[in-house]
Design an enzyme around this catalytic site. Structure first.
Site, PDB file in Angstrom:
ATOM      1  N   THR A  20       0.422  -1.206   0.035  1.00 26.36           N
ATOM      2  CA  THR A  20      -0.189   0.089   0.413  1.00 26.36           C
ATOM      3  C   THR A  20       0.374   0.787  -0.380  1.00 26.36           C
ATOM      4  OG1 THR A  20      -1.463  -1.165   1.051  1.00 26.36           O
ATOM      5  CG2 THR A  20      -1.505   1.100   1.498  1.00 26.36           C
ATOM      6  N   TYR A  34      -8.390   0.411  -2.983  1.00 25.64           N
ATOM      7  CA  TYR A  34      -7.115   0.966  -3.978  1.00 25.64           C
ATOM      8  C   TYR A  34      -6.373   0.286  -4.333  1.00 25.64           C
ATOM      9  CZ  TYR A  34      -4.855  -0.750   0.857  1.00 25.64           C
ATOM     10  OH  TYR A  34      -4.257  -0.927   1.390  1.00 25.64           O
ATOM     11  N   THR A 100       2.029  -4.293   4.394  1.00 21.03           N
ATOM     12  CA  THR A 100       2.016  -4.845   5.606  1.00 21.03           C
ATOM     13  C   THR A 100       1.435  -5.816   6.050  1.00 21.03           C
ATOM     14  OG1 THR A 100      -0.508  -3.480   5.803  1.00 21.03           O
ATOM     15  CG2 THR A 100       1.554  -1.872   6.763  1.00 21.03           C
ATOM     16  N   ASP A 101       0.607  -6.687   4.924  1.00 21.16           N
ATOM     17  CA  ASP A 101      -0.422  -7.718   5.476  1.00 21.16           C
ATOM     18  C   ASP A 101       0.770  -8.781   5.687  1.00 21.16           C
ATOM     19  OD1 ASP A 101      -3.097  -6.947   5.321  1.00 21.16           O
ATOM     20  OD2 ASP A 101      -3.185  -7.682   3.373  1.00 21.16           O
ATOM     21  N   LYS A 173       0.963  -7.200  12.938  1.00 19.70           N
ATOM     22  CA  LYS A 173      -0.719  -6.750  12.616  1.00 19.70           C
ATOM     23  C   LYS A 173      -1.593  -6.578  13.237  1.00 19.70           C
ATOM     24  CE  LYS A 173      -2.149  -4.627   7.881  1.00 19.70           C
ATOM     25  NZ  LYS A 173      -2.698  -4.887   6.656  1.00 19.70           N
ATOM     26  N   GLU A 294      -2.337 -27.891  28.253  1.00 18.09           N
ATOM     27  CA  GLU A 294      -3.354 -28.246  27.505  1.00 18.09           C
ATOM     28  C   GLU A 294      -3.192 -29.404  26.591  1.00 18.09           C
ATOM     29  OE1 GLU A 294      -6.744 -26.559  27.560  1.00 18.09           O
ATOM     30  OE2 GLU A 294      -5.925 -24.951  27.895  1.00 18.09           O
TER      31      GLU A 294
HETATM   32  N1  LIG Z   1      -1.861  -1.656   3.576  1.00 18.19           N
HETATM   33  C1  LIG Z   1      -1.463  -2.526   2.802  1.00 18.19           C
HETATM   34  O1  LIG Z   1      -0.410  -2.816   2.576  1.00 18.19           O
HETATM   35  C2  LIG Z   1      -1.750  -3.977   2.674  1.00 18.19           C
HETATM   36  C3  LIG Z   1      -1.639  -4.313   1.592  1.00 18.19           C
HETATM   37  N2  LIG Z   1      -2.859  -5.461   1.045  1.00 18.19           N
HETATM   38  C4  LIG Z   1       0.111  -4.961   1.359  1.00 18.19           C
HETATM   39  O2  LIG Z   1       0.001  -5.840   2.437  1.00 18.19           O
HETATM   40  O3  LIG Z   1       0.423  -5.013   0.319  1.00 18.19           O
END
Ligand SMILES: NC(=O)C[C@H](N)C(=O)O
Length: 337
Positions: A20, A34, A100-101, A173, A294
């Site tokens: 992103t 986007y 970020t994923d 995340k 457990e």
């Molecule tokens: N905020 C992001 O970067 C999400 C995007 N789907 C990625 O991981 O490339």
């Protein structure tokens, strides 16, 4: 005088992978709708002219994808390029722009396999650069500031999001729609404000220079997959993943990494057939799985992931399996890293 400042400035290479932070939306109001991975690294750098005040910056486009599509081959390619740059005398720090994923997976992988004290900083954004209040510019500025700072040496792979300096091992995340998206159960290590770092703690786990793993000796990664625990779960996914070639299965367990009585027999049998079984927890704020709590791990010959979430446990299991197939060794590695 200009020449002098030029000399003192760190040389920072930005390796761009997409995400992103390189995304673009149709209008400034589009913060969530986007396309990721649209802008090249030169545009990213040109978008933050203030980077030149921090360091001598140059960019390389390693790939251009959304991070949910990153595969093991991509991880290896990126890590090998990072190692080459870390070895060059004219590179002082490395920044990786990343979606970020799966940012937490890449950051942890690099933390395990890069034999360098030089700063490696992974950074992304929650909003594309075209959006109002886009967070990528400042995140990137902070990443370059941290990568170019002598204070950052030897602290493992770092993540700069939302003004915080996080350990690539711990950070995850935790929220998907806020710019305050990345959290660690153990807290951030520092803050970066107006291009200056403020440190408060250090990582306790083995990483980079003190790691027994080295990307230069890794040519491929074994298949390790994750299956999710929930009410009414069946053993179908576990069996299918193993049948498909998984050398280890990460159980993304409920609570303490608990395993449903409907699944236990299949996992015992899979272990008997050579598949490593690693119990982790999928709780949101930080799991904490202990041996023989457990489930009788000694009896079953299973491993626990301790505080690593399932996706980080997959990374460590892959790296560890390049060196050992022994479950006791695997458990030692899970305690130490
Ligand atoms: N905020 C992001 O970067 C999400 C995007 N789907 C990625 O991981 O490339």
């Amino acid at each position: 005088q200009e020449a002098q400042t030029q000399q003192k400035r760190a040389n920072v290479v930005i390796l761009a992978t997409g995400g992103t932070i390189a995304g673009a939306g149709a209008s400034a109001a589009n913060s969530a709708t986007y396309q990721a991975a649209k802008l090249g690294v030169d545009k990213l750098i040109a978008g933050v002219p203030e980077l030149a005040d921090l360091a001598n910056v140059r960019g390389e486009q390693v790939m251009q994808i959304a991070s949910e599509s990153i595969g093991n081959e991509d991880l290896l390619k990126l890590a090998k390029r990072v190692a080459e740059l870390a070895d060059s005398a004219d590179v002082d720090g490395i920044v990786i722009t990343h979606g970020t994923d799966t940012l937490e997976e890449t950051a942890y992988f690099l933390n395990l396999v890069e034999k360098t004290e030089k700063p490696i900083v992974v950074v992304g954004s929650m909003r594309p650069g075209t959006a109002m209040s886009a967070d990528g510019m400042l995140n990137l500025y902070n990443a370059v500031a941290v990568a170019g700072d002598k204070q950052s040496w030897g602290k493992g792979v770092l993540v700069t999001m939302n003004d915080e300096i996080q350990s690539g091992r711990d950070v995850s995340k935790a929220v998907n729609i806020k710019t305050e998206a990345f959290k660690s159960a153990w807290g951030p290590m520092g803050m970066v404000v107006e291009g200056k770092s403020y440190w408060f703690r250090l990582p306790a786990k083995r990483h980079t220079i003190n790691s027994e793993f080295d990307i230069k000796q890794i040519t491929s990664l074994p298949a390790v997959d994750i299956a999710y625990g929930y009410g009414n779960v069946t053993d179908t996914a576990y069996k299918a993943l193993a049948q498909n070639g998984a050398k280890a299965l990460i159980h993304a367990g409920t609570g303490n990494g608990s395993v449903s009585s409907r699944v236990v027999p299949a996992l015992q049998e899979l272990r008997h057939n050579g598949v490593q079984i690693i119990r982790s927890s999928h709780v949101n704020q930080g799991g904490f799985v202990l041996r023989n709590a457990e489930q009788p791990d000694d009896k079953n010959d299973w491993v626990v992931a301790h505080d690593l979430n399932p996706q980080k446990a997959r990374i460590l299991a892959m790296v560890a399996l390049t060196k050992t197939q022994d479950s006791k060794e695997l458990q030692r590695i899970f305690w130490e890293y």
